[in-house]
Write a protein that holds these residues in place. Structure first.
Motif, short mmCIF file in Angstrom:
data_model
loop_
_atom_site.label_atom_id
_atom_site.label_comp_id
_atom_site.label_asym_id
_atom_site.label_seq_id
_atom_site.Cartn_x
_atom_site.Cartn_y
_atom_site.Cartn_z
N PRO A 41 0.84 -1.21 0.00
CA PRO A 41 0.00 0.00 0.00
C PRO A 41 0.87 1.26 0.00
CG PRO A 41 0.16 -0.88 2.23
CD PRO A 41 0.96 -1.80 1.34
N ARG A 42 0.50 2.21 -0.85
CA ARG A 42 1.30 3.43 -0.99
C ARG A 42 0.52 4.50 -1.73
NH1 ARG A 42 6.75 4.18 -4.52
NH2 ARG A 42 5.91 6.20 -5.09
N THR A 43 0.73 5.75 -1.34
CA THR A 43 0.20 6.85 -2.13
C THR A 43 1.10 7.05 -3.34
OG1 THR A 43 1.48 8.45 -0.84
CG2 THR A 43 -0.80 8.09 -0.16
N PHE A 44 0.58 7.70 -4.37
CA PHE A 44 1.43 8.06 -5.50
C PHE A 44 0.97 9.40 -6.08
CE2 PHE A 44 -1.92 5.31 -7.13
CZ PHE A 44 -2.32 5.88 -8.33
N ALA A 45 1.93 10.11 -6.67
CA ALA A 45 1.70 11.45 -7.24
C ALA A 45 1.30 12.47 -6.17
CB ALA A 45 0.65 11.41 -8.34
N THR A 46 1.58 12.17 -4.91
CA THR A 46 1.12 13.01 -3.80
C THR A 46 1.59 14.46 -3.86
OG1 THR A 46 1.22 10.99 -2.47
CG2 THR A 46 0.87 13.04 -1.29
N PRO A 47 2.88 14.74 -4.16
CA PRO A 47 3.34 16.14 -4.14
C PRO A 47 2.62 17.04 -5.15
CG PRO A 47 5.21 14.64 -4.16
CD PRO A 47 4.00 13.83 -4.46
N HIS A 48 2.02 16.44 -6.17
CA HIS A 48 1.40 17.25 -7.23
C HIS A 48 -0.01 17.70 -6.86
CE1 HIS A 48 4.75 16.09 -9.77
NE2 HIS A 48 4.56 14.84 -9.38
N LEU A 49 -0.56 17.14 -5.79
CA LEU A 49 -1.95 17.44 -5.44
C LEU A 49 -2.16 18.91 -5.11
CD1 LEU A 49 -4.79 16.38 -4.92
CD2 LEU A 49 -4.08 15.75 -2.60
N PHE A 50 -1.21 19.51 -4.39
CA PHE A 50 -1.35 20.91 -3.99
C PHE A 50 -0.32 21.81 -4.66
CE2 PHE A 50 -3.01 18.42 -0.35
CZ PHE A 50 -4.34 18.83 -0.44
N VAL A 61 -1.16 14.10 10.67
CA VAL A 61 -1.35 13.85 9.24
C VAL A 61 -0.61 14.91 8.41
CG1 VAL A 61 -3.03 13.59 7.37
CG2 VAL A 61 -3.58 12.74 9.65
N LEU A 62 -0.65 16.15 8.87
CA LEU A 62 0.08 17.23 8.19
C LEU A 62 1.58 16.94 8.19
CD1 LEU A 62 0.33 20.00 6.87
CD2 LEU A 62 0.28 21.02 9.16
N HIS A 63 2.09 16.52 9.33
CA HIS A 63 3.51 16.18 9.44
C HIS A 63 3.85 15.04 8.48
CE1 HIS A 63 6.89 13.83 11.16
NE2 HIS A 63 7.40 15.02 11.39
N ASN A 64 3.00 14.02 8.46
CA ASN A 64 3.23 12.87 7.57
C ASN A 64 3.24 13.30 6.10
OD1 ASN A 64 3.22 11.31 9.87
ND2 ASN A 64 1.19 10.44 9.53
N PHE A 65 2.30 14.18 5.76
CA PHE A 65 2.20 14.63 4.36
C PHE A 65 3.46 15.39 3.94
CE2 PHE A 65 1.12 17.73 1.09
CZ PHE A 65 0.48 16.93 0.16
N LEU A 66 3.95 16.26 4.81
CA LEU A 66 5.15 17.03 4.49
C LEU A 66 6.37 16.12 4.34
CD1 LEU A 66 4.63 20.10 6.85
CD2 LEU A 66 4.33 20.02 4.37
N GLY A 111 8.56 15.63 0.88
CA GLY A 111 10.02 15.78 0.88
C GLY A 111 10.72 14.55 0.36
N ASN A 112 10.26 13.39 0.80
CA ASN A 112 10.87 12.13 0.35
C ASN A 112 10.67 11.91 -1.14
OD1 ASN A 112 11.80 11.48 2.90
ND2 ASN A 112 9.99 10.28 3.44
N CYS A 113 9.52 12.33 -1.66
CA CYS A 113 9.25 12.18 -3.10
C CYS A 113 10.22 13.01 -3.92
CB CYS A 113 7.82 12.58 -3.42
SG CYS A 113 6.59 11.33 -2.96
N ASN A 114 10.53 14.20 -3.43
CA ASN A 114 11.49 15.05 -4.14
C ASN A 114 12.88 14.43 -4.15
OD1 ASN A 114 9.62 17.04 -4.76
ND2 ASN A 114 9.96 18.16 -2.87
N ILE A 115 13.26 13.82 -3.02
CA ILE A 115 14.55 13.14 -2.93
C ILE A 115 14.59 11.97 -3.92
CG2 ILE A 115 16.02 11.72 -1.44
CD1 ILE A 115 15.02 13.48 0.91
N CYS A 116 13.48 11.21 -3.98
CA CYS A 116 13.40 10.07 -4.89
C CYS A 116 13.50 10.50 -6.34
CB CYS A 116 12.10 9.31 -4.67
SG CYS A 116 12.03 8.42 -3.11
N THR A 117 12.89 11.64 -6.66
CA THR A 117 12.93 12.14 -8.04
C THR A 117 14.36 12.48 -8.45
OG1 THR A 117 10.70 13.04 -7.87
CG2 THR A 117 12.10 13.94 -9.59
N VAL A 118 15.08 13.15 -7.55
CA VAL A 118 16.48 13.50 -7.83
C VAL A 118 17.30 12.23 -8.01
CG1 VAL A 118 18.56 14.55 -6.87
CG2 VAL A 118 16.36 15.72 -6.64
#
Length: 229
Positions: free
Chosen positions: A86-95, A131-136, A140-147
């Motif tokens: 189970p995992r979210t995806f495309a999360t950073p693009h939502l906002f 939940v806000l902390h988890n989202f942030l 951040g982790n998604c940006n690291i993964c992209t790099v």
């Protein structure tokens, strides 16, 4: 994709994802009431969402496996990653101010996806500090993964891409890398042909740079490899 009902198993998996993990029971119960969502079943090889469409939903893969591909500027299809439930995806693009999805997500096997509205997701995130902390953290982790993902693709030769991949996936102070891909998948991941990758790995083994057994690679000549980084 077809709509299906939320089951207890789906609920259990929803609360395993980093965004909603370790929440108190009362928060979990209220979360499901606040979140406006639909559950979809996707068949193997079915496209879940397409590159270039607006990201107006929170996407959660509850069951199955997705493949993420982008079309680059030359029109080439480049495999980015596999997403395992189970995992979210495309999360950073939502906002994001530019909320266009940068990739296409395709089911590699029969999968179950939760899609929640942007407004209800914002409500849940804004009303609970955890939940806000988890989202942030996820963003951040998604940006690291992209790099990390783009590093090998920025290199020109097969050898350079392979070595960068090794160093991106090896643990600190370890010379052994356990890769998650088959050689065919790895070639696709590095955007090179399988024969070219196989040939380069064999050359590196003959040169005494690495040993490869199955999905385990041991770095033998760290000094030489690091010249390619």
């Amino acid at each position: 994709m077809k709509k299906i009902q939320l089951t207890d198993s789906h609920k259990e998996k929803l609360f395993q994802i980093p965004l909603f993990r370790d929440l108190p029971l009362n928060i979990k119960e209220s979360l499901l009431e606040k979140l406006d969502f639909v559950i979809y079943a996707a068949n193997k090889k079915e496209i879940v969402v397409t590159q270039g469409t607006p990201c107006n939903k929170l996407f959660v893969l509850l069951e199955g496996k997705l493949r993420t591909d982008i079309i680059d500027g030359l029109g080439n299809e480049v495999m980015i990653e596999y997403i395992i439930a189970p995992r979210t995806f495309a999360t950073p693009h939502l906002f994001n101010s530019n909320n266009t999805l940068p990739a296409t997500f395709t089911a590699l096997e029969d999968s179950v996806i939760l899609m929640a509205t942007k407004d209800s997701t914002f409500k849940v995130i804004s009303q609970d500090p955890q939940v806000l902390h988890n989202f942030l953290c996820i963003a951040g982790n998604c940006n690291i993964c992209t790099v990390s993902r783009l590093k090998p693709l920025s290199r020109k030769t097969v050898r350079e891409r392979f070595i960068v991949y090794l160093y991106e996936h090896k643990k600190k102070d370890s010379l052994v890398v356990d890769i998650m891909h088959t050689q065919s998948q790895l070639a696709e991941y590095l955007n090179v042909s399988r024969p070219a990758l196989s040939k380069e790995i064999n050359k590196m083994m003959k040169e005494g740079l690495v040993i490869m057994e199955g999905k385990r690679i041991e770095i033998l000549d760290k000094t030489t490899l690091e010249k390619y980084l």
